[in-house]
Design a protein around this motif. Structure first.
Motif, PDB file in Angstrom:
ATOM      1  N   SER A  13      35.184  29.596  15.083  1.00 43.29           N
ATOM      2  CA  SER A  13      33.704  29.818  14.241  1.00 43.29           C
ATOM      3  C   SER A  13      32.906  30.585  15.054  1.00 43.29           C
ATOM      4  O   SER A  13      34.101  31.470  16.141  1.00 43.29           O
ATOM      5  CB  SER A  13      33.242  28.144  14.352  1.00 43.29           C
ATOM      6  OG  SER A  13      31.858  27.925  15.186  1.00 43.29           O
ATOM      7  N   LEU A  14      32.523  30.962  14.228  1.00 40.49           N
ATOM      8  CA  LEU A  14      31.782  32.785  14.784  1.00 40.49           C
ATOM      9  C   LEU A  14      31.386  32.414  16.455  1.00 40.49           C
ATOM     10  O   LEU A  14      30.954  30.930  16.773  1.00 40.49           O
ATOM     11  CB  LEU A  14      30.813  33.118  14.076  1.00 40.49           C
ATOM     12  CG  LEU A  14      30.888  33.286  12.674  1.00 40.49           C
ATOM     13  CD1 LEU A  14      29.911  33.901  11.411  1.00 40.49           C
ATOM     14  CD2 LEU A  14      31.831  34.641  13.128  1.00 40.49           C
ATOM     15  N   HIS A  15      31.183  32.895  17.518  1.00 39.96           N
ATOM     16  CA  HIS A  15      30.561  33.038  18.102  1.00 39.96           C
ATOM     17  C   HIS A  15      29.097  32.498  18.335  1.00 39.96           C
ATOM     18  O   HIS A  15      28.483  33.640  17.016  1.00 39.96           O
ATOM     19  CB  HIS A  15      30.588  34.666  19.546  1.00 39.96           C
ATOM     20  CG  HIS A  15      32.524  34.267  19.306  1.00 39.96           C
ATOM     21  ND1 HIS A  15      32.871  33.846  20.500  1.00 39.96           N
ATOM     22  CD2 HIS A  15      33.316  35.713  18.655  1.00 39.96           C
ATOM     23  CE1 HIS A  15      34.809  34.268  20.386  1.00 39.96           C
ATOM     24  NE2 HIS A  15      34.633  35.015  19.105  1.00 39.96           N
ATOM     25  N   ARG A  16      28.172  32.091  19.012  1.00 34.32           N
ATOM     26  CA  ARG A  16      27.000  31.954  19.165  1.00 34.32           C
ATOM     27  C   ARG A  16      26.347  33.132  19.590  1.00 34.32           C
ATOM     28  O   ARG A  16      24.911  33.129  18.863  1.00 34.32           O
ATOM     29  CB  ARG A  16      26.398  30.800  19.942  1.00 34.32           C
ATOM     30  CG  ARG A  16      25.061  31.381  20.285  1.00 34.32           C
ATOM     31  CD  ARG A  16      24.943  30.642  22.179  1.00 34.32           C
ATOM     32  NE  ARG A  16      25.091  29.013  21.640  1.00 34.32           N
ATOM     33  CZ  ARG A  16      24.645  28.451  22.502  1.00 34.32           C
ATOM     34  NH1 ARG A  16      24.241  28.254  23.144  1.00 34.32           N
ATOM     35  NH2 ARG A  16      25.459  27.151  22.057  1.00 34.32           N
ATOM     36  N   GLU A  17      26.358  34.315  19.655  1.00 33.61           N
ATOM     37  CA  GLU A  17      26.231  35.861  19.674  1.00 33.61           C
ATOM     38  C   GLU A  17      25.922  36.311  18.316  1.00 33.61           C
ATOM     39  O   GLU A  17      25.097  36.756  18.415  1.00 33.61           O
ATOM     40  CB  GLU A  17      26.274  36.948  21.082  1.00 33.61           C
ATOM     41  CG  GLU A  17      26.482  36.504  22.557  1.00 33.61           C
ATOM     42  CD  GLU A  17      27.617  34.900  22.846  1.00 33.61           C
ATOM     43  OE1 GLU A  17      28.543  35.165  22.572  1.00 33.61           O
ATOM     44  OE2 GLU A  17      27.232  34.666  23.789  1.00 33.61           O
ATOM     45  N   GLU A  18      27.210  36.008  18.069  1.00 32.87           N
ATOM     46  CA  GLU A  18      26.727  36.756  16.743  1.00 32.87           C
ATOM     47  C   GLU A  18      26.283  36.075  15.936  1.00 32.87           C
ATOM     48  O   GLU A  18      25.392  37.099  14.914  1.00 32.87           O
ATOM     49  CB  GLU A  18      28.552  36.537  15.700  1.00 32.87           C
ATOM     50  CG  GLU A  18      29.130  37.427  16.591  1.00 32.87           C
ATOM     51  CD  GLU A  18      31.241  37.853  15.877  1.00 32.87           C
ATOM     52  OE1 GLU A  18      31.343  37.748  15.157  1.00 32.87           O
ATOM     53  OE2 GLU A  18      31.709  36.171  17.037  1.00 32.87           O
ATOM     54  N   LEU A  19      26.210  35.300  15.923  1.00 34.89           N
ATOM     55  CA  LEU A  19      25.440  34.200  15.178  1.00 34.89           C
ATOM     56  C   LEU A  19      23.982  34.841  14.858  1.00 34.89           C
ATOM     57  O   LEU A  19      22.500  34.625  14.239  1.00 34.89           O
ATOM     58  CB  LEU A  19      25.271  32.300  15.022  1.00 34.89           C
ATOM     59  CG  LEU A  19      26.513  31.837  14.769  1.00 34.89           C
ATOM     60  CD1 LEU A  19      27.325  30.415  14.992  1.00 34.89           C
ATOM     61  CD2 LEU A  19      26.565  32.112  13.360  1.00 34.89           C
ATOM     62  N   LEU A  20      23.093  34.560  16.184  1.00 35.45           N
ATOM     63  CA  LEU A  20      21.598  34.602  16.896  1.00 35.45           C
ATOM     64  C   LEU A  20      21.176  35.872  16.380  1.00 35.45           C
ATOM     65  O   LEU A  20      20.445  36.437  16.563  1.00 35.45           O
ATOM     66  CB  LEU A  20      21.673  33.952  18.110  1.00 35.45           C
ATOM     67  CG  LEU A  20      22.092  32.755  18.749  1.00 35.45           C
ATOM     68  CD1 LEU A  20      21.690  32.606  20.376  1.00 35.45           C
ATOM     69  CD2 LEU A  20      20.990  31.864  17.235  1.00 35.45           C
ATOM     70  N   ALA A  21      22.671  36.963  16.879  1.00 39.27           N
ATOM     71  CA  ALA A  21      21.715  38.730  16.327  1.00 39.27           C
ATOM     72  C   ALA A  21      21.437  38.671  14.886  1.00 39.27           C
ATOM     73  O   ALA A  21      20.256  39.643  14.328  1.00 39.27           O
ATOM     74  CB  ALA A  21      23.579  39.323  16.531  1.00 39.27           C
ATOM     75  N   ASN A  22      21.833  37.889  13.929  1.00 36.12           N
ATOM     76  CA  ASN A  22      21.090  37.402  12.460  1.00 36.12           C
ATOM     77  C   ASN A  22      19.967  36.794  12.440  1.00 36.12           C
ATOM     78  O   ASN A  22      18.947  36.862  11.610  1.00 36.12           O
ATOM     79  CB  ASN A  22      22.192  37.283  11.374  1.00 36.12           C
ATOM     80  CG  ASN A  22      23.091  38.256  11.392  1.00 36.12           C
ATOM     81  OD1 ASN A  22      23.122  39.537  11.312  1.00 36.12           O
ATOM     82  ND2 ASN A  22      24.934  37.262  11.400  1.00 36.12           N
ATOM     83  N   ALA A  23      19.895  36.037  13.623  1.00 34.65           N
ATOM     84  CA  ALA A  23      18.758  35.375  13.570  1.00 34.65           C
ATOM     85  C   ALA A  23      17.109  36.131  13.522  1.00 34.65           C
ATOM     86  O   ALA A  23      16.745  37.154  14.936  1.00 34.65           O
ATOM     87  CB  ALA A  23      18.521  34.487  15.097  1.00 34.65           C
ATOM     88  N   PRO A  24      16.027  35.501  13.460  1.00 24.39           N
ATOM     89  CA  PRO A  24      14.533  36.850  13.198  1.00 24.39           C
ATOM     90  C   PRO A  24      14.185  36.486  14.729  1.00 24.39           C
ATOM     91  O   PRO A  24      13.398  37.152  15.401  1.00 24.39           O
ATOM     92  CB  PRO A  24      13.984  35.851  12.269  1.00 24.39           C
ATOM     93  CG  PRO A  24      14.140  34.847  10.793  1.00 24.39           C
ATOM     94  CD  PRO A  24      15.086  34.561  11.608  1.00 24.39           C
ATOM     95  N   GLU A  25      14.633  35.068  15.281  1.00 21.66           N
ATOM     96  CA  GLU A  25      13.837  35.311  16.870  1.00 21.66           C
ATOM     97  C   GLU A  25      14.715  33.850  17.482  1.00 21.66           C
ATOM     98  O   GLU A  25      15.783  32.949  17.235  1.00 21.66           O
ATOM     99  CB  GLU A  25      12.298  34.467  17.266  1.00 21.66           C
ATOM    100  CG  GLU A  25      11.854  34.447  18.240  1.00 21.66           C
ATOM    101  CD  GLU A  25      10.685  33.848  17.803  1.00 21.66           C
ATOM    102  OE1 GLU A  25      10.340  33.807  19.321  1.00 21.66           O
ATOM    103  OE2 GLU A  25       9.824  33.595  16.817  1.00 21.66           O
ATOM    104  N   SER A  26      15.008  34.531  18.649  1.00 20.14           N
ATOM    105  CA  SER A  26      16.355  33.657  19.246  1.00 20.14           C
ATOM    106  C   SER A  26      15.872  33.776  21.072  1.00 20.14           C
ATOM    107  O   SER A  26      15.087  34.495  21.345  1.00 20.14           O
ATOM    108  CB  SER A  26      17.676  34.078  19.420  1.00 20.14           C
ATOM    109  OG  SER A  26      17.696  34.980  19.661  1.00 20.14           O
ATOM    110  N   ARG A  27      15.980  32.401  21.568  1.00 21.45           N
ATOM    111  CA  ARG A  27      16.197  32.604  23.155  1.00 21.45           C
ATOM    112  C   ARG A  27      16.833  31.366  23.487  1.00 21.45           C
ATOM    113  O   ARG A  27      16.802  30.498  23.225  1.00 21.45           O
ATOM    114  CB  ARG A  27      14.675  31.771  22.958  1.00 21.45           C
ATOM    115  CG  ARG A  27      14.127  32.398  24.440  1.00 21.45           C
ATOM    116  CD  ARG A  27      12.325  31.693  24.707  1.00 21.45           C
ATOM    117  NE  ARG A  27      11.974  30.549  24.533  1.00 21.45           N
ATOM    118  CZ  ARG A  27      10.930  30.702  23.517  1.00 21.45           C
ATOM    119  NH1 ARG A  27       9.675  31.169  23.689  1.00 21.45           N
ATOM    120  NH2 ARG A  27      10.790  29.103  22.965  1.00 21.45           N
TER     121      ARG A  27
END
Length: 96
Positions: A70-84
């Motif tokens: 599946s997609l890499h975690r960094e690619e998914l989190l790049a579209n998130a309004p906020e991540s940590r």
């Protein structure tokens, strides 16, 4: 045991159905015909017949649950309004 129009009238009253006399007579006939068919079915010898729940064979149409790329975690989190710390940060919906 046949249902009488009075029996149907009582059931209609309990079901809060407003049926006129013609409908009561018609439903009485239909119910009694249906009951006669059930009685005929009860006369059939089913000795040796395995009980079934489906009239046609059933098969599972879902695929096996297998891990796939599946997609890499960094690619998914790049579209998130906020991540940590590699997780999505979402607004709190429950009180303290």
């Amino acid at each position: 045991m046949a249902l009488t129009p009075d029996d149907v009238r009582k059931v209609a009253l309990l079901a809060r159905l407003e049926l006129d006399d013609d409908e009561i007579e018609r439903q009485s006939r239909r119910i009694n015909e249906l009951m006669a068919r059930f009685e005929a079915l009860q006369q059939i010898d089913v000795t040796g017949v395995e009980p079934t729940f489906q009239s046609v064979p059933m098969c599972n149409v879902l695929r096996e649950d297998e891990p796939r790329p599946s997609l890499h975690r960094e690619e998914l989190l790049a579209n998130a309004p906020e991540s940590r710390d590699g997780l999505f940060i979402v607004p709190r919906i429950l009180g303290d």
